[in-house]
Design an enzyme around this catalytic site. Structure first.
Site, short mmCIF file in Angstrom:
data_model
loop_
_atom_site.label_atom_id
_atom_site.label_comp_id
_atom_site.label_asym_id
_atom_site.label_seq_id
_atom_site.Cartn_x
_atom_site.Cartn_y
_atom_site.Cartn_z
N LYS A 219 0.86 -1.19 0.00
CA LYS A 219 0.00 0.00 0.00
C LYS A 219 0.90 1.24 0.00
O LYS A 219 1.71 1.42 0.91
CB LYS A 219 -0.91 -0.01 1.22
CG LYS A 219 -1.76 1.25 1.31
CD LYS A 219 -2.81 1.16 2.39
CE LYS A 219 -3.58 2.46 2.49
NZ LYS A 219 -4.63 2.43 3.51
N LYS A 241 1.26 10.13 5.51
CA LYS A 241 1.33 8.74 5.96
C LYS A 241 2.61 8.06 5.48
O LYS A 241 2.68 6.83 5.43
CB LYS A 241 0.08 8.00 5.50
CG LYS A 241 -1.22 8.59 6.06
CD LYS A 241 -2.43 7.67 5.88
CE LYS A 241 -3.67 8.22 6.57
NZ LYS A 241 -4.82 7.29 6.48
N LYS A 272 -2.19 -1.42 -3.83
CA LYS A 272 -3.06 -0.26 -3.76
C LYS A 272 -2.22 1.02 -3.81
O LYS A 272 -1.24 1.11 -3.08
CB LYS A 272 -3.83 -0.32 -2.44
CG LYS A 272 -4.72 0.85 -2.18
CD LYS A 272 -5.31 0.71 -0.82
CE LYS A 272 -6.12 1.95 -0.52
NZ LYS A 272 -6.57 2.01 0.83
N SER A 298 -10.29 5.65 -4.70
CA SER A 298 -11.24 6.75 -4.84
C SER A 298 -10.80 7.80 -5.86
O SER A 298 -11.61 8.30 -6.64
CB SER A 298 -11.47 7.39 -3.48
OG SER A 298 -10.25 7.86 -2.93
C1 PBG Z 1 -7.10 3.68 5.41
C2 PBG Z 1 -7.60 3.42 4.04
C3 PBG Z 1 -7.50 4.33 3.00
C4 PBG Z 1 -8.11 3.75 1.89
C5 PBG Z 1 -8.58 2.48 2.29
N1 PBG Z 1 -8.24 2.29 3.63
C6 PBG Z 1 -6.95 5.71 2.97
C7 PBG Z 1 -5.65 5.98 3.53
O1 PBG Z 1 -4.79 5.09 3.68
O2 PBG Z 1 -5.42 7.14 3.85
C8 PBG Z 1 -8.23 4.42 0.57
C9 PBG Z 1 -9.23 3.87 -0.40
C10 PBG Z 1 -9.53 4.77 -1.52
O3 PBG Z 1 -8.90 5.81 -1.73
O4 PBG Z 1 -10.45 4.41 -2.26
N2 PBG Z 1 -6.69 2.67 6.19
#
Ligand code: PBG
Length: 348
Positions: A219, A241, A272, A298
């Site tokens: 991720k 993050k 991701k 998203s």
């Molecule tokens: C947080 C989480 C995030 C997403 C899924 N779980 C955002 C982040 O890590 O800040 C993002 C999913 C998306 O953008 O569709 N644990």
């Protein structure tokens, strides 16, 4: 050279009949296999199937309401009663799995994400209700503190730093509460070190041997998560993050992360975001025999919706092409906010 009276059949070029020039031989003519839709279908290497789709859904407290996420047109936060209708519809369209994310009222947030392991919290209630209404639907719950964190981080904050092992202890509690509620898979998306192993051990110790772990293994720290953070009001209150999510420039590190999660007991590994990381999906697929998931996040959704609203692209075609590219890269499963729309398109 054919006799002039030879018929022009579909599979013969008109030149053969009309021209006195000899036809230049070409050994391979790849266009032969693209000539008709039937042929194209026969030699198609990858196909998007409704079974590949996992539908992420936002749930909020209350009754009888749904709110559109402004930066994600066509995506809503649902109160639990309306969420059940959405899940039923998705199931009827052939979608087999959903991933749940909660909008937590601010007064329930704290630095330690205490609400994340409340057995009567929004997510456990949602899981129980969904499992009762649509028992066959595979329910995946997110394990991370950010929707519950007053700091908007995936872990406990101390002196501006994200604590690792202290956070893992909370994630374990969260995962157990989700298993207890009936989740089929818990999906740690937090990127703390060692959390997959800790969760696997705790689940097994409590007898949840059939609850799987879908790990957000690779991720990345990505700007593509912006609209999701709008949806859950979960943007970090300070900093970013990058001390826990991966650096966008790294590929070998993704393999390291995936190997570790597999060694710790992950059942499915995820990459991701998806689109800017298709090379990572491809590498991970070559590296493991576990199912590989990819999250069409998203921001990827928002970009397509925005361009389509301007009339600049053909929305449905771009969606299918995009998700097919994720499949082609090697994803077995795709989390996508387009899931329902695609399920309908695939029926046509
Ligand atoms: C947080 C989480 C995030 C997403 C899924 N779980 C955002 C982040 O890590 O800040 C993002 C999913 C998306 O953008 O569709 N644990």
């Amino acid at each position: 050279m054919l006799a002039p009276e030879s018929p022009i059949l579909e599979n013969r070029t008109a030149t053969a009949v009309s021209s006195s020039q000899p036809i230049k031989p070409i050994i391979h003519r790849p266009r032969r296999l693209r000539r008709t839709e039937t042929l194209r279908r026969m030699v198609r290497e990858n196909a998007l199937r409704v079974e590949d789709l996992i539908y992420p859904l936002f749930v909020m407290e209350g009754e009888g309401q749904r709110e559109e996420v402004p930066s994600m047109p066509g995506c809503y936060r649902y109160t639990l009663d309306l969420l059940l209708d959405e899940v039923k519809q998705a199931y009827q369209l052939g979608i087999s799995a959903i991933a749940l994310f909660p909008l937590i009222p601010y007064d329930q947030k704290d630095n330690a994400g205490t609400e994340s392991y409340n057995p009567n919290g929004l997510i456990p209630r949602a899981v129980r209700a969904i499992k009762q209404a649509v028992p066959e639907m595979v329910v995946i719950t997110d394990v991370a503190l950010d929707p519950y964190s007053s700091e908007g981080h995936d872990g406990i904050v101390q002196d501006g730093k994200i604590l690792n092992d202290e956070t893992v202890a909370v994630l374990v509690k969260q995962a157990l509460v989700q298993a207890e509620a009936g989740a089929d898979f818990v999906a740690p998306s937090d990127m703390m070190d060692g959390r997959v192993g800790a969760i696997r051990q705790a689940l097994d110790a409590e007898g949840w041997i059939n609850v799987g772990i879908l790990s957000y293994a690779a991720k990345y720290a990505s700007a593509y998560y912006g609209p999701f953070r709008d949806a859950l009001d979960s943007a970090p209150k300070f900093g970013d993050k990058k001390t826990y999510q991966m650096d966008a420039a790294n590929a070998r590190e993704a393999i390291k992360e995936v190997e570790m999660d597999i060694a710790e007991g992950a059942d499915i590994v995820m990459v991701k975001p998806a689109l800017a990381y298709l090379d990572i999906i491809c590498r991970i697929k070559q590296h493991t025999n576990l199912p590989v998931a990819a999250y069409n996040v998203s921001g990827e959704y928002a970009m397509i919706k925005a361009a389509a609203q301007q009339g600049w692209i053909d929305e449905n075609k771009v969606i299918l092409e995009t998700l097919t590219s994720i499949k082609r890269a090697g994803a077995d499963l795709i989390l996508t906010y387009f899931a329902k729309q695609v399920a309908l398109l695939l029926q046509q």
